[in-house]
Design a protein around this motif. Structure first.
Motif, mmCIF file in Angstrom:
data_model
loop_
_atom_site.group_PDB
_atom_site.id
_atom_site.type_symbol
_atom_site.label_atom_id
_atom_site.label_comp_id
_atom_site.label_asym_id
_atom_site.label_seq_id
_atom_site.Cartn_x
_atom_site.Cartn_y
_atom_site.Cartn_z
ATOM 1 N N ALA A 461 0.832 -1.207 0.000
ATOM 2 C CA ALA A 461 0.000 0.000 0.000
ATOM 3 C C ALA A 461 0.869 1.260 0.000
ATOM 4 N N LEU A 462 1.968 1.224 0.770
ATOM 5 C CA LEU A 462 2.903 2.346 0.802
ATOM 6 C C LEU A 462 3.464 2.607 -0.598
ATOM 7 N N GLY A 463 3.776 1.519 -1.297
ATOM 8 C CA GLY A 463 4.314 1.660 -2.653
ATOM 9 C C GLY A 463 3.334 2.334 -3.589
ATOM 10 N N SER A 464 2.059 1.959 -3.508
ATOM 11 C CA SER A 464 1.056 2.586 -4.376
ATOM 12 C C SER A 464 0.796 4.030 -3.966
ATOM 13 N N PHE A 465 0.766 4.267 -2.657
ATOM 14 C CA PHE A 465 0.560 5.632 -2.170
ATOM 15 C C PHE A 465 1.663 6.552 -2.684
ATOM 16 N N ILE A 466 2.893 6.031 -2.669
ATOM 17 C CA ILE A 466 4.034 6.826 -3.102
ATOM 18 C C ILE A 466 4.036 7.011 -4.616
ATOM 19 N N SER A 467 3.908 5.899 -5.332
ATOM 20 C CA SER A 467 4.130 5.924 -6.784
ATOM 21 C C SER A 467 2.883 6.232 -7.590
ATOM 22 N N GLY A 468 1.686 6.018 -6.992
ATOM 23 C CA GLY A 468 0.455 6.226 -7.735
ATOM 24 C C GLY A 468 0.069 5.066 -8.611
ATOM 25 N N SER A 469 0.726 3.916 -8.430
ATOM 26 C CA SER A 469 0.471 2.787 -9.316
ATOM 27 C C SER A 469 0.748 1.482 -8.599
ATOM 28 N N ALA A 470 -0.193 0.525 -8.686
ATOM 29 C CA ALA A 470 0.034 -0.804 -8.123
ATOM 30 C C ALA A 470 1.175 -1.501 -8.849
ATOM 31 N N THR A 471 1.275 -1.287 -10.154
ATOM 32 C CA THR A 471 2.355 -1.899 -10.936
ATOM 33 C C THR A 471 3.707 -1.401 -10.453
ATOM 34 N N PHE A 472 3.848 -0.078 -10.259
ATOM 35 C CA PHE A 472 5.107 0.472 -9.768
ATOM 36 C C PHE A 472 5.417 -0.033 -8.358
ATOM 37 N N SER A 473 4.397 -0.154 -7.523
ATOM 38 C CA SER A 473 4.597 -0.675 -6.172
ATOM 39 C C SER A 473 5.182 -2.084 -6.229
ATOM 40 N N ASN A 474 4.619 -2.916 -7.092
ATOM 41 C CA ASN A 474 5.105 -4.285 -7.207
ATOM 42 C C ASN A 474 6.516 -4.340 -7.793
ATOM 43 N N MET A 475 6.806 -3.450 -8.738
ATOM 44 C CA MET A 475 8.171 -3.362 -9.269
ATOM 45 C C MET A 475 9.156 -2.962 -8.162
ATOM 46 N N MET A 476 8.726 -2.026 -7.339
ATOM 47 C CA MET A 476 9.587 -1.459 -6.313
ATOM 48 C C MET A 476 9.898 -2.449 -5.191
ATOM 49 N N PHE A 477 8.895 -3.257 -4.816
ATOM 50 C CA PHE A 477 9.036 -4.035 -3.587
ATOM 51 C C PHE A 477 8.983 -5.560 -3.744
ATOM 52 N N SER A 478 8.768 -6.084 -4.941
ATOM 53 C CA SER A 478 8.648 -7.546 -5.079
ATOM 54 C C SER A 478 9.926 -8.267 -4.682
ATOM 55 N N LEU A 479 11.063 -7.768 -5.145
ATOM 56 C CA LEU A 479 12.330 -8.416 -4.796
ATOM 57 C C LEU A 479 12.591 -8.305 -3.300
ATOM 58 N N PHE A 480 12.302 -7.140 -2.724
ATOM 59 C CA PHE A 480 12.451 -6.955 -1.285
ATOM 60 C C PHE A 480 11.558 -7.937 -0.518
ATOM 61 N N GLN A 481 10.291 -8.053 -0.930
ATOM 62 C CA GLN A 481 9.350 -8.959 -0.253
ATOM 63 C C GLN A 481 9.830 -10.409 -0.347
#
Length: 555
Positions: A461-481
Motif C-alpha cells: 500500500a505504501l508503494g502505491s501511495f508513493i508511486s500512484g500505481s500498483a504496478t510500480f509498487s510491485n516493481m519497487m518491492f517484489s524483490l524486497f518482499q
C-alpha cells in the motif's frame, strides 16, 4: 534518522492534505519542496537527479492529465447528447435503491473497466456516471475509489502482476538469484505468476467479498439523512451476493487461466448475475434507500460537475442501446488493445513521445499517446458525435468545458508526481543509503520478523501511495518482499500475493488517483476530504489481508 527523513514526504502529504485540509495544490507544492530539500541535504541526491526526476514527473503527469481530460470529455458529451438521461432512467429501472446502484456501477462495472484498462480509469468512468445518476460528487468519487480495490491485482489485463511482479524480481535483464528457482525453461515465470494470482484470490474471496458491504455502509453513514450504518448493513445479503459474484469467478479464472482476465471476467460475470437479480428484487430490502433532498446536502458533498439538465442538451430521446454505445465501445476497445494475442497493442505502443536519458542521468520516461486510455475516450467521443447525431456547437461546448475543468488538476499533478519520482529515484545518492522507500521497508522488516505477513500488504500500500500505481509498487518491492520471505522461511508466493493485495489498497488513497478522480467530478481542492473517506477502508483491506496471510503462514 534515515527512516524519519524517508517518512517525511508521506508525513507531509498526510499533514498538509488530510489533517490541515489544505488544497492539493498547496499541500503537494510544500511536500515537493520538502522532499527535494531533504533529498539533497540528507540523502545527498545530486541536483541533476532532482531536476531529471521533476521532468520525469511532469511527463507522467501529462499522461494522467490525458486520461482525466478524456473522462471529463466523455461525460460532458453524453450529457449534451441526452445519453446520460437515458442511462439514469435505465438504472432506475434496475433499482431505484442507491445502495444497489453503487454496487452495480462502482463494484462490478468498475471491476470490468479496471480489468480492461487500469491506470485509474475505473474511478474516472464510474464516479462521473454516479454523479450523473444523482449521487453527491464526494460520495461518487470516494466510493468509486474504494470499490477499485480487489480488481486492481489484475488491472489492465494483469499488468500489476504480470509486469509489476515479474519486473520487480529481475535485476536488470536477469532474474534475481532469489527468484531463480521459479523461472521456467523459456526464462519466464508464467506458472509462478499464475500461482500468485490464485493465491491472491484465495485470500481475496474473504477480504474483497466484503467490499460492497463496506461501500454501502459508508454510503448510508456519511451521505444519508439519518447518518446510519444500519441502513447500509440492512442490505448485507445483496451486498455479499454481489461481492461473491465477482470474487468467485475471478478465483476460478485466476486459478485456471492466470492473471490476465480475472477482473474482466469477474466484472462481466458479476454484472450478468447481479443485474437480473436486482431487477427482480432478489435479497434487496423492501424499503428503498435514497439521499436526502439536494437542498439539504452539505457543501462538501457537491462538485462543480452536476447531473442537472443542460441548456444545450439534445432534445432527441436516445434508445437505451444507443445511450450505452459509448461505454460499450470504451470497454471493447480497451480489451482489444490490451490483448497481446492481437496486433493492436503493439501498433499503438510503437508510437511514443518522451525523453530518454533525461539530462544524462539515465532516467527516462515516455508516454504512448495512442495507447493511454485517454485516447480511447477521445476516439469514442468522436464516434459518439455521429452515433448520437450531435452538432458542431455541442461538440465545441463539450471540448471547451472539459479543457477548463483540467486546469487545476494539471497544477496539482505537476507538483505531486515530481515529488513521487524524487522519492523513488533517491537511490542515486552520495550517502550510501538505499532509496527512501527501500529504507522504510528495511526498517519495517527488522521490526516485524516472523510477523511479516501482517506488514507485507502495508508495504504494498505504501508503494502505491508513493508511486500512484500498483504496478510500480510491485516493481519497487517484489524483490524486497521475496528477500524477507527467504529470511523468515515463509512461502514467497504468499508474501508476494500480500504485496500485490496491499498495492491494491494503496490505490484508494494515493494522491495521484485521488487528484485525478476528484477532477472528473469537479472536486478539485477537496482531495484531503476524499482521503479521509478512503483511508479506513484501505486499512481494513490491508490489515485483514495481512491477518489471513499470517494465519496461512502458521498453518
Amino acid at each position: 534518522m534515515s527512516t524519519f527523513v524517508a517518512l517525511t514526504p508521506i508525513i507531509a502529504v498526510m499533514l498538509f492534505l488530510v489533517v490541515l485540509k489544505m488544497t492539493a495544490v498547496k499541500a503537494m507544492t510544500i511536500s515537493l519542496l520538502a522532499t527535494a530539500l531533504l533529498a539533497v541535504v540528507y540523502w545527498q541526491v545530486p541536483l541533476i537527479i532532482i531536476a531529471a526526476s521533476t521532468i520525469e514527473g511532469i511527463i507522467i503527469g501529462l499522461s494522467i492529465l490525458y486520461i482525466v481530460f478524456g473522462a471529463i470529455l466523455l461525460l460532458n458529451t453524453l450529457k449534451l447528447s441526452g445519453a446520460i438521461d437515458t442511462i439514469r432512467t435505465s438504472f432506475m429501472g434496475v433499482s431505484a435503491d442507491r445502495r444497489v446502484q453503487v454496487i452495480i456501477i462502482a463494484w462490478l462495472f468498475g471491476a470490468f473497466i479496471e480489468g480492461a484498462a487500469g491506470f485509474g480509469t475505473p474511478a474516472a468512468i464510474a464516479a462521473p456516471l454516479l454523479v450523473a445518476l444523482g449521487f453527491p460528487a464526494l460520495a461518487a468519487v470516494s466510493l468509486a475509489l474504494i470499490a477499485d480495490s480487489s480488481p486492481v491485482s489484475f488491472g489492465a489485463v494483469g499488468t500489476p502482476t504480470i509486469v509489476g511482479v515479474d519486473q520487480g524480481l529481475r535485476e536488470g535483464t536477469a532474474v534475481s538469484s532469489i527468484a531463480q528457482p521459479y523461472v521456467d525453461a523459456s526464462g519466464g515465470m508464467r506458472d509462478f505468476l499464475q500461482d500468485i494470482a490464485s493465491q491472491i484470490m484465495q485470500i481475496d474471496i474473504f477480504v474483497g467479498s466484503l467490499m460492497p458491504l463496506i461501500i454501502v455502509a459508508i454510503l448510508t453513514r456519511f451521505f444519508g439523512a439519518n447518518r446510519s450504518w444500519k441502513e447500509g448493513l440492512a442490505i448485507w445479503k445483496f451486498a455479499l451476493f454481489a461481492g461473491f459474484s465477482f470474487t468467485v469467478p475471478a478465483l476460478i479464472v485466476a486459478t485456471y487461466l492466470g492473471p490476465e482476465f480475472p477482473s474482466i471476467f469477474g466484472g462481466l460475470i458479476g454484472l450478468a448475475i447481479v443485474v437480473p437479480a436486482a431487477k427482480r428484487g432478489f435479497l434487496i430490502p423492501k424499503e428503498t434507500w435514497q439521499f436526502p433532498e439536494e437542498k439539504d446536502w452539505l457543501d462538501s458533498w457537491i462538485g462543480s460537475i452536476t447531473a442537472k439538465a443542460d441548456e444545450a442538451q439534445s432534445k432527441a430521446k436516445l434508445s437505451l442501446v444507443r445511450a450505452w454505445v459509448p461505454y460499450l465501445l470504451v470497454g471493447l476497445i480497451l480489451v482489444l488493445t490490451r490483448l497481446e494475442a492481437l496486433p493492436f497493442r503493439e501498433i499503438l505502443q510503437n508510437i511514443s513521445v518522451g525523453w530518454t536519458d533525461i539530462l544524462g542521468t539515465g532516467i527516462s520516461e515516455e508516454l504512448e499517446p495512442f495507447y493511454i486510455p485517454g485516447f480511447v475516450f477521445i476516439l469514442v467521443v468522436i464516434i459518439t458525435a455521429f452515433v448520437h447525431k450531435m452538432n458542431v456547437k455541442q461538440m465545441k461546448l463539450s471540448f471547451g468545458r472539459s479543457g477548463k475543468a483540467v486546469v487545476g488538476t494539471a497544477i496539482t499533478l505537476f507538483t505531486a508526481v515530481p515529488m513521487v519520482r524524487i522519492f523513488i529515484n533517491s537511490g542515486e545518492n552520495g550517502s550510501g543509503l538505499e532509496s527512501m522507500p527501500v529504507e522504510l521497508a528495511n526498517t519495517a522488516s527488522q521490526l516485524m520478523g516472523s510477523g511479516w505477513p501482517i506488514m507485507a500488504p502495508i508495504i504494498g500500500a505504501l508503494g502505491s501511495f508513493i508511486s500512484g500505481s500498483a504496478t510500480f509498487s510491485n516493481m519497487m518491492f517484489s524483490l524486497f518482499q521475496t528477500s524477507v520471505a527467504d529470511q523468515i522461511g515463509a512461502d514467497p508466493t504468499l508474501i508476494l500475493s500480500l504485496q500485490v493485495m496491499g498495492s491494491n489498497a494503496g490505490n484508494m488513497i494515493c494522491v495521484l488517483n485521488v487528484v485525478a478522480a476528484a477532477a472528473v467530478v469537479g472536486l478539485v481542492g477537496k482531495e484531503g476530504t476524499i482521503i479521509r473517506m478512503t483511508i479506513l477502508p484501505m486499512l481494513y483491506y490491508s490489515l485483514f489481508a495481512g491477518l489471513i496471510g499470517l494465519l496461512l503462514s502458521i498453518i
